[in-house]
Motif scaffolding. Sequence first.
Motif, mmCIF file in Angstrom:
data_model
loop_
_atom_site.group_PDB
_atom_site.id
_atom_site.type_symbol
_atom_site.label_atom_id
_atom_site.label_comp_id
_atom_site.label_asym_id
_atom_site.label_seq_id
_atom_site.Cartn_x
_atom_site.Cartn_y
_atom_site.Cartn_z
ATOM 1 N N MET A 177 0.836 -1.195 0.000
ATOM 2 C CA MET A 177 0.000 0.000 0.000
ATOM 3 C C MET A 177 0.877 1.253 0.000
ATOM 4 O O MET A 177 1.883 1.316 0.711
ATOM 5 C CB MET A 177 -0.919 0.010 1.232
ATOM 6 C CG MET A 177 -1.886 1.189 1.284
ATOM 7 S SD MET A 177 -2.961 1.149 2.741
ATOM 8 C CE MET A 177 -3.937 -0.318 2.402
ATOM 9 N N ALA A 178 0.497 2.243 -0.791
ATOM 10 C CA ALA A 178 1.253 3.491 -0.865
ATOM 11 C C ALA A 178 1.278 4.177 0.498
ATOM 12 O O ALA A 178 0.277 4.165 1.230
ATOM 13 C CB ALA A 178 0.638 4.419 -1.906
ATOM 14 N N ALA A 179 2.412 4.787 0.825
ATOM 15 C CA ALA A 179 2.595 5.395 2.143
ATOM 16 C C ALA A 179 1.545 6.463 2.430
ATOM 17 O O ALA A 179 0.941 6.490 3.512
ATOM 18 C CB ALA A 179 4.000 5.983 2.248
ATOM 19 N N ALA A 180 1.310 7.357 1.462
ATOM 20 C CA ALA A 180 0.365 8.451 1.678
ATOM 21 C C ALA A 180 -1.042 7.925 1.945
ATOM 22 O O ALA A 180 -1.765 8.437 2.813
ATOM 23 C CB ALA A 180 0.357 9.386 0.471
ATOM 24 N N LYS A 181 -1.435 6.879 1.220
ATOM 25 C CA LYS A 181 -2.766 6.307 1.423
ATOM 26 C C LYS A 181 -2.881 5.673 2.799
ATOM 27 O O LYS A 181 -3.900 5.826 3.482
ATOM 28 C CB LYS A 181 -3.065 5.270 0.339
ATOM 29 C CG LYS A 181 -4.458 4.658 0.467
ATOM 30 C CD LYS A 181 -4.739 3.642 -0.637
ATOM 31 C CE LYS A 181 -6.140 3.045 -0.473
ATOM 32 N NZ LYS A 181 -6.437 2.023 -1.510
ATOM 33 N N MET A 182 -1.831 4.955 3.221
ATOM 34 C CA MET A 182 -1.852 4.302 4.525
ATOM 35 C C MET A 182 -1.963 5.326 5.653
ATOM 36 O O MET A 182 -2.779 5.179 6.576
ATOM 37 C CB MET A 182 -0.597 3.445 4.701
ATOM 38 C CG MET A 182 -0.567 2.656 5.996
ATOM 39 S SD MET A 182 0.831 1.485 6.026
ATOM 40 C CE MET A 182 0.715 0.902 7.727
ATOM 41 N N THR A 203 -1.533 8.151 15.885
ATOM 42 C CA THR A 203 -0.700 7.145 15.231
ATOM 43 C C THR A 203 -0.284 7.553 13.825
ATOM 44 O O THR A 203 0.811 7.190 13.373
ATOM 45 C CB THR A 203 -1.450 5.797 15.201
ATOM 46 O OG1 THR A 203 -1.814 5.452 16.542
ATOM 47 C CG2 THR A 203 -0.585 4.689 14.631
ATOM 48 N N HIS A 204 -1.112 8.325 13.126
ATOM 49 C CA HIS A 204 -0.738 8.734 11.767
ATOM 50 C C HIS A 204 0.482 9.656 11.786
ATOM 51 O O HIS A 204 1.239 9.709 10.814
ATOM 52 C CB HIS A 204 -1.914 9.424 11.058
ATOM 53 C CG HIS A 204 -2.296 10.761 11.623
ATOM 54 N ND1 HIS A 204 -3.080 10.902 12.745
ATOM 55 C CD2 HIS A 204 -1.984 12.029 11.229
ATOM 56 C CE1 HIS A 204 -3.255 12.183 13.002
ATOM 57 N NE2 HIS A 204 -2.589 12.890 12.105
ATOM 58 N N VAL A 205 0.699 10.337 12.898
ATOM 59 C CA VAL A 205 1.878 11.193 13.039
ATOM 60 C C VAL A 205 3.094 10.342 13.404
ATOM 61 O O VAL A 205 4.187 10.509 12.858
ATOM 62 C CB VAL A 205 1.640 12.287 14.100
ATOM 63 C CG1 VAL A 205 2.903 13.134 14.290
ATOM 64 C CG2 VAL A 205 0.463 13.163 13.715
ATOM 65 N N LYS A 206 2.902 9.406 14.330
ATOM 66 C CA LYS A 206 4.000 8.543 14.767
ATOM 67 C C LYS A 206 4.584 7.747 13.605
ATOM 68 O O LYS A 206 5.804 7.540 13.524
ATOM 69 C CB LYS A 206 3.518 7.587 15.863
ATOM 70 C CG LYS A 206 4.573 6.596 16.326
ATOM 71 C CD LYS A 206 4.117 5.740 17.486
ATOM 72 C CE LYS A 206 4.201 6.484 18.779
ATOM 73 N NZ LYS A 206 4.034 5.585 19.962
ATOM 74 N N LEU A 207 3.723 7.279 12.693
ATOM 75 C CA LEU A 207 4.181 6.433 11.590
ATOM 76 C C LEU A 207 4.661 7.220 10.375
ATOM 77 O O LEU A 207 5.073 6.618 9.382
ATOM 78 C CB LEU A 207 3.069 5.464 11.180
ATOM 79 C CG LEU A 207 2.693 4.400 12.218
ATOM 80 C CD1 LEU A 207 1.574 3.515 11.694
ATOM 81 C CD2 LEU A 207 3.897 3.552 12.620
#
Length: 440
Positions: A1-6, A25-29
């Motif tokens: 899966m593309a990083a931006a989409k994930m 979590t979207h910031v942590k990853l």
Amino acid sequence: MAAAKMIDLIRKAGVVGAGGAGFPTHVKLDAEVDTIIANGAECEPMLEVDQQLMKHKSKEFIIALEESRKLLSAERAVIALKSKYKEAITSIKKIIEDYDQIEIFEMGNFYPAGDEQQIVYEVTGKIIPEGGIPLMVNTVVINIETLLNVYQALNSISLTQKYLTVNGEVNNPQTLKVPLGTPLKKIIELAGGAKVSDYKLIDGGPMMGKLVSEDDSVTKTTKGILVLPADHKLIIDRSVPIENDIRRSIAVCCQCRACTDVCPRNLLGHSLEPHMVMRGVAYGIDTDQDIFTQADLCCECGACDTWGCPMGLHPRRIIIEVKKQLAKNGYKRENNQEVEAVHSMYEIRKIPVERLVSRLGIREYKSHLPFSEKEINVDKIELPLQQHIGAPAESVVQLGDSVIAGDLIAKIKTDSLGANLHAAIDGTIKLLGESIVIER
């Protein structure tokens, strides 16, 4: 899966750290690191959520771990858990045979094994700088339940449910899954009701948990509810006014430095000395700012209170108060140091959980609890707009609106740290304010 989409899917789903402060979590990853650690060590006695999820949901969280590893460009993914979690280890080993870059790291049964700075050192041998975060040593730490929520998010399922352990003075202690916003009174009912008439509730574990009311509700960071008699020492200690603790410390503290000797941060080599903060409070030292600002290094684990002080004082509570006053007056610690080595007594002074449980007076309560995913019906929920680090979410619904479980009801403020919030049951918006109340 593309990083931006994930990242976008995780952000939309409202995923935050499932324990602790609730970091989005979207910031942590959204980083690049060498190592990602799945934290299954479960710091607190009496809580079993992550242990049981590793056993029953191993495939799902491992898929999320692998996707997160790829997203972070990490060479290594490590599942860190206590070696006593035999059933969880067996389940995990069956799954990771197909994943070359995922490994298991077994830890001893000590407190606070699940603290992220502790777990980073145990797994990687690297010491996070004072006041720092794992990213500073090219590492990300993520909780097991958080990974399960990431798995759901990658399948476009928003965060609306929470796993938690109910233990203590209840007839049927267990780990169960409930809608976010479920009243704690309902949680007690689901556990068969309280065994005593006069009881109090701790949200979290016996060491770091906070006193709450049964009128409060389950949030994204609730890991467990501990029901204890109102006269239990853990309840009394949390109920004493801070002014009383300070007066007792001034009168009684003998500067034996036992609190410092067992401090996990001090043992990691950080310049936190709880006995010095106690001295500063007692004698009003104002010539050395470092004595007080070192309080910012405290992880509030309570080892100094429960395991360290022979006088029954509460260095942790006093340090927390010092931290509040520092923040109120705009003081920040400016001389955080890089740490070259842990304390020479690091291994010897680890706190054995079995002995800790005895000292806490909770040995009578059960472990290895039943695990249930039975669907729970709740007629009314209350969802605070802030269940995470950062700014509160902004409501996107109106009074009287009808919603179904999974609908977005509050979103992240533009360009700010935060997390979306979703309806956890079908119903009608009955109250808007700092919380959103939904009734069926």
